[in-house]
Scaffold this motif. Structure first.
Motif, short mmCIF file in Angstrom:
data_model
loop_
_atom_site.label_atom_id
_atom_site.label_comp_id
_atom_site.label_asym_id
_atom_site.label_seq_id
_atom_site.Cartn_x
_atom_site.Cartn_y
_atom_site.Cartn_z
N GLN A 1 2.45 -13.09 -17.74
CA GLN A 1 1.50 -11.98 -17.79
C GLN A 1 1.66 -11.10 -16.56
O GLN A 1 2.09 -11.55 -15.50
N SER A 2 1.31 -9.84 -16.72
CA SER A 2 1.44 -8.89 -15.61
C SER A 2 0.16 -8.10 -15.42
O SER A 2 -0.69 -8.03 -16.32
N ILE A 3 0.06 -7.52 -14.25
CA ILE A 3 -1.00 -6.56 -13.97
C ILE A 3 -0.35 -5.29 -13.45
O ILE A 3 0.75 -5.32 -12.89
N ALA A 4 -1.05 -4.19 -13.64
CA ALA A 4 -0.62 -2.89 -13.14
C ALA A 4 -1.80 -2.28 -12.38
O ALA A 4 -2.91 -2.19 -12.93
N VAL A 5 -1.57 -1.89 -11.14
CA VAL A 5 -2.62 -1.29 -10.31
C VAL A 5 -2.08 0.01 -9.73
O VAL A 5 -0.99 0.03 -9.16
N GLU A 6 -2.85 1.07 -9.90
CA GLU A 6 -2.45 2.35 -9.32
C GLU A 6 -2.83 2.34 -7.84
O GLU A 6 -3.99 2.13 -7.48
N LEU A 7 -1.82 2.53 -7.00
CA LEU A 7 -2.02 2.63 -5.56
C LEU A 7 -1.65 4.04 -5.13
O LEU A 7 -0.63 4.57 -5.58
N SER A 8 -2.45 4.62 -4.26
CA SER A 8 -2.14 5.99 -3.82
C SER A 8 -2.66 6.23 -2.41
O SER A 8 -3.49 5.46 -1.90
N ASP A 9 -2.20 7.32 -1.82
CA ASP A 9 -2.73 7.71 -0.52
C ASP A 9 -4.17 8.16 -0.64
O ASP A 9 -4.92 8.13 0.34
N GLU A 10 -4.61 8.51 -1.84
CA GLU A 10 -5.99 8.94 -2.04
C GLU A 10 -6.94 7.75 -2.19
O GLU A 10 -7.99 7.72 -1.57
N ASN A 11 -6.57 6.77 -3.03
CA ASN A 11 -7.51 5.66 -3.25
C ASN A 11 -7.40 4.57 -2.17
O ASN A 11 -8.27 3.73 -2.06
N LYS A 12 -6.33 4.58 -1.39
CA LYS A 12 -6.14 3.65 -0.26
C LYS A 12 -6.16 2.17 -0.66
O LYS A 12 -6.25 1.30 0.19
N LYS A 13 -6.08 1.87 -1.95
CA LYS A 13 -6.08 0.48 -2.40
C LYS A 13 -4.79 -0.21 -1.98
O LYS A 13 -3.75 0.43 -1.79
N ARG B 1 0.84 -1.19 0.00
CA ARG B 1 0.00 0.00 0.00
C ARG B 1 0.88 1.25 0.00
O ARG B 1 2.09 1.17 0.26
N VAL B 2 0.27 2.38 -0.28
CA VAL B 2 0.99 3.65 -0.36
C VAL B 2 0.52 4.56 0.78
O VAL B 2 -0.67 4.80 0.93
N LEU B 3 1.47 5.06 1.55
CA LEU B 3 1.16 5.95 2.66
C LEU B 3 1.06 7.40 2.20
O LEU B 3 0.27 8.18 2.73
N SER B 4 1.89 7.77 1.20
CA SER B 4 1.79 9.11 0.59
C SER B 4 2.25 9.03 -0.85
O SER B 4 3.17 8.28 -1.18
N GLY B 5 1.57 9.78 -1.70
CA GLY B 5 1.92 9.80 -3.12
C GLY B 5 1.14 8.78 -3.93
O GLY B 5 0.09 8.29 -3.50
N LYS B 6 1.71 8.45 -5.11
CA LYS B 6 1.02 7.56 -6.05
C LYS B 6 2.05 6.74 -6.81
O LYS B 6 3.07 7.27 -7.27
N ILE B 7 1.76 5.43 -6.93
CA ILE B 7 2.63 4.54 -7.68
C ILE B 7 1.82 3.70 -8.66
O ILE B 7 0.60 3.58 -8.52
N LEU B 8 2.52 3.11 -9.60
CA LEU B 8 1.96 2.07 -10.44
C LEU B 8 2.61 0.79 -9.96
O LEU B 8 3.82 0.61 -10.11
N ASP B 9 1.83 -0.09 -9.34
CA ASP B 9 2.35 -1.33 -8.77
C ASP B 9 2.19 -2.45 -9.80
O ASP B 9 1.13 -2.59 -10.40
N ILE B 10 3.25 -3.22 -9.98
CA ILE B 10 3.30 -4.25 -11.02
C ILE B 10 3.55 -5.62 -10.40
O ILE B 10 4.42 -5.77 -9.55
N ALA B 11 2.79 -6.62 -10.85
CA ALA B 11 3.02 -8.02 -10.48
C ALA B 11 3.10 -8.82 -11.77
O ALA B 11 2.28 -8.65 -12.67
N VAL B 12 4.12 -9.69 -11.86
CA VAL B 12 4.32 -10.55 -13.04
C VAL B 12 4.32 -11.99 -12.57
O VAL B 12 5.12 -12.37 -11.72
#
Length: 184
Positions: A97-109, A75-86
């Motif tokens: 195959q991979s996935i990309a999920v945007e994680l941020s302090d705003e979406n709390k995902k 998870r992200v405590l501050s800011g925004k990343i593109l998290d990748i799993a392969v």
């Protein structure tokens, strides 16, 4: 909490229930029983890690092998990343195959990444603080990885190449074709 399994079996996107008012907010970021009930995964986290990075940093793609193979809850405590799993599990129907999920302090995902996956992220904000739980202890002799810019993976890190910042270790990591698949 909402748990959504991604196209990669065992990899879950998790969205918390946020309780907000004029004072701020509260949410439960992790609950063992809810995690187990919603994923079917019996896990015990043993190590927490945190990193701070500036815009353009690409970290990864990393994994641990053998008895030190790690599942991660990111998870992200501050800011925004593109998290990748392969997926690099031997005989997996989604191998490579991979996935990309945007994680941020705003979406709390959060993103749960099981063992048998490469993991990495790129920083999309001015800076980001990333926090993740692991179910095995780090062991330098067990680490492995792939160059995050490997052409076979075709990952869009959402950072212009001129702005990318990679460690020497990641820049000189092996290619995806050189990686031995993970046997579980």
């Amino acid at each position: 909490m909402k748990f959504k399994e991604t196209i990669l079996k065992g990899c879950f996107e998790i969205e918390p229930q946020l309780f907000a008012d004029e004072r701020g907010y509260f949410y439960e970021s992790y609950h063992l029983k809810k995690f187990q009930e919603n994923t079917g995964i019996d896990i015990q986290f043993v190590q927490d890690n945190e990193s701070k990075s500036k815009y353009g940093v690409v970290r990864g793609l990393h994994l641990q092998r053998g008895e030190f193979a790690q599942a991660k809850l990111v998870r992200v405590l501050s800011g925004k990343i593109l998290d990748i799993a392969v997926d690099v599990r031997k005989d997996s129907p989604t191998y490579g195959q991979s996935i990309a999920v945007e994680l941020s302090d705003e979406n709390k995902k959060q993103l749960f990444i099981p063992t048998g996956f490469l993991h990495g992220f790129s920083v999309l904000s001015d800076e980001a603080v990333v926090y993740y739980k692991c179910d095995a202890f780090y062991n330098k002799a067990s680490e492995d990885g792939v160059n995050p810019l490997d052409m076979d993976l075709q990952i869009d890190w959402q950072i212009p190449s001129s702005d990318m910042l990679l460690s020497e270790k990641d820049r000189h990591a092996k290619s995806f074709r050189e990686l031995t698949p993970v046997s579980l």
